[in-house]
Write an enzyme that holds these catalytic residues in place. Structure first.
Site, short mmCIF file in Angstrom:
data_model
loop_
_atom_site.label_atom_id
_atom_site.label_comp_id
_atom_site.label_asym_id
_atom_site.label_seq_id
_atom_site.Cartn_x
_atom_site.Cartn_y
_atom_site.Cartn_z
N CYS A 182 0.80 -1.23 0.00
CA CYS A 182 0.00 0.00 0.00
C CYS A 182 0.84 1.28 0.00
O CYS A 182 0.34 2.35 -0.36
CB CYS A 182 -0.93 0.01 1.21
SG CYS A 182 -1.97 -1.46 1.31
N HIS A 200 -3.12 6.93 2.01
CA HIS A 200 -3.54 5.64 1.45
C HIS A 200 -5.00 5.42 1.77
O HIS A 200 -5.45 5.57 2.91
CB HIS A 200 -2.68 4.51 2.04
CG HIS A 200 -3.25 3.16 1.76
ND1 HIS A 200 -3.65 2.76 0.51
CD2 HIS A 200 -3.53 2.10 2.58
CE1 HIS A 200 -4.14 1.53 0.56
NE2 HIS A 200 -4.08 1.12 1.81
N ASN A 218 -10.18 -0.09 -1.27
CA ASN A 218 -8.74 -0.12 -1.05
C ASN A 218 -8.09 -0.72 -2.29
O ASN A 218 -8.18 -1.92 -2.55
CB ASN A 218 -8.43 -0.96 0.19
CG ASN A 218 -6.94 -1.04 0.50
OD1 ASN A 218 -6.10 -0.69 -0.33
ND2 ASN A 218 -6.61 -1.50 1.69
#
Length: 315
Positions: free
Chosen positions: A113, A241, A271
């Site tokens: 990530c 993020h 995500n």
């Protein structure tokens, strides 16, 4: 040694949209349960014939077009991804082939990530050192390939997509547009976020990640602003993020970016791992929520419990 800047940015998402209602027909969940815990409403899901390098190439082509450049102008391709199926050719080489980029250095960066902010720093350092003049920096992930669609705690989180930036050397006397990176990791907690096994599957210790992100990361993100010589209150935007709205909102508040637009693309995209930061930044630029030259904090965190952040000037 004049530094580098982001000349242009672009993003791409697959056409298929998976809603919370769709997921409620697949696992024991509901729209209310998902929204209340992670803030996500929808996510984009790539088809079986849409590999990661295709997502990456679409985003990169848009960034190139926005910069007014051709593939021949690029001499470095960096792709941040953790969901490429094949080890070789790597994703960067396949993107270069798709776009017709002649003879670039081509490397994948797997920091999950935090991959895009690591790759962006690597491109900045490479340009500063004179080893490249223009780079394509791409974050691309197909999280649907590694999702356990029977696990309601994780499958509701993930989406697919890509974002790309063209990074180039600044002109002599021009102020750098990519600030110093602040990066690191907590290796002893690396198992808190995992993509492992055969076939690989995404899993995480959600509460551990939440506590770490909301307590340990705010001072680190503020230090990234300090390294760039920018006060948090002077930021025009904050792009964290896009993991979970319950992480993004308190983290942005604790950084002290009181006047900044905070990216909340997680609500629409889920995500998307390494894609989440360039995807969200590209949308802010496209929507006019931030203007050319505005200072924006980019801050990636997650897998390996790695983090990396820097202040950039919008293209």
């Amino acid at each position: 040694m004049n530094g580098s800047r982001i000349a242009a940015i672009g993003h791409y998402q697959p056409a298929k949209v998976l809603t919370n209602e769709d997921l409620a027909g697949m696992v024991d969940t509901s729209d209310e349960w998902i929204r209340s815990r992670v803030g996500i409403r929808t996510r984009h899901i790539a088809g079986p014939d849409e590999p990661v390098d295709e997502l990456a190439a679409h985003a990169a082509a848009k960034a190139l077009a926005a910069a007014g450049l051709t593939p021949a102008d690029i001499d470095l391709v960096l792709v941040a991804t953790s969901t490429a199926i094949d080890r070789s050719p790597n994703t960067a080489a396949r993107v270069a082939a798709r776009l017709g980029i002649p003879g670039p250095a081509a490397m994948d960066v797997n920091v999950v990530c935090a991959g895009f902010t690591h790759a962006l720093a690597t491109a900045d350092h490479t340009v500063r050192a004179g080893a490249a003049t223009r780079a394509l920096v791409i974050g691309a992930d197909k999280m649907s390939d590694v999702a356990d669609w029977s696990d309601r705690t994780t499958c509701v989180l993930v989406g697919d997509g890509a974002g790309a930036a063209v990074v180039e050397a600044c002109a002599p006397g021009q102020e750098p547009g990519i600030g110093p990176v602040l990066w690191g990791s907590v290796p002893e907690m690396g198992n808190a976020v995992r993509i492992e096994g055969t076939p690989p599957r995404f899993a995480q210790e959600g509460q551990s990640v939440y506590r770490w992100a909301t307590t340990r990361l705010p001072p680190i993100a503020r230090s990234a602003c300090e390294k760039a010589g920018v006060e948090p209150a002077d930021l025009a935007g904050v792009v964290l993020h896009q993991a979970n709205l319950r992480i993004i909102e308190p983290l942005a508040q604790k950084i002290g970016a009181v006047n900044a637009v905070v990216a909340r693309d997680v609500t629409e995209s889920g995500n998307t791992s390494a894609a989440s930061i360039p995807l969200a930044l590209s949308k802010l630029v496209e929507q006019g929520s931030v203007r050319s030259g505005d200072p924006v904090l980019l801050f990636g965190f997650g897998g390996n419990l790695s983090y990396a952040g820097q202040v950039v000037r919008c293209p």
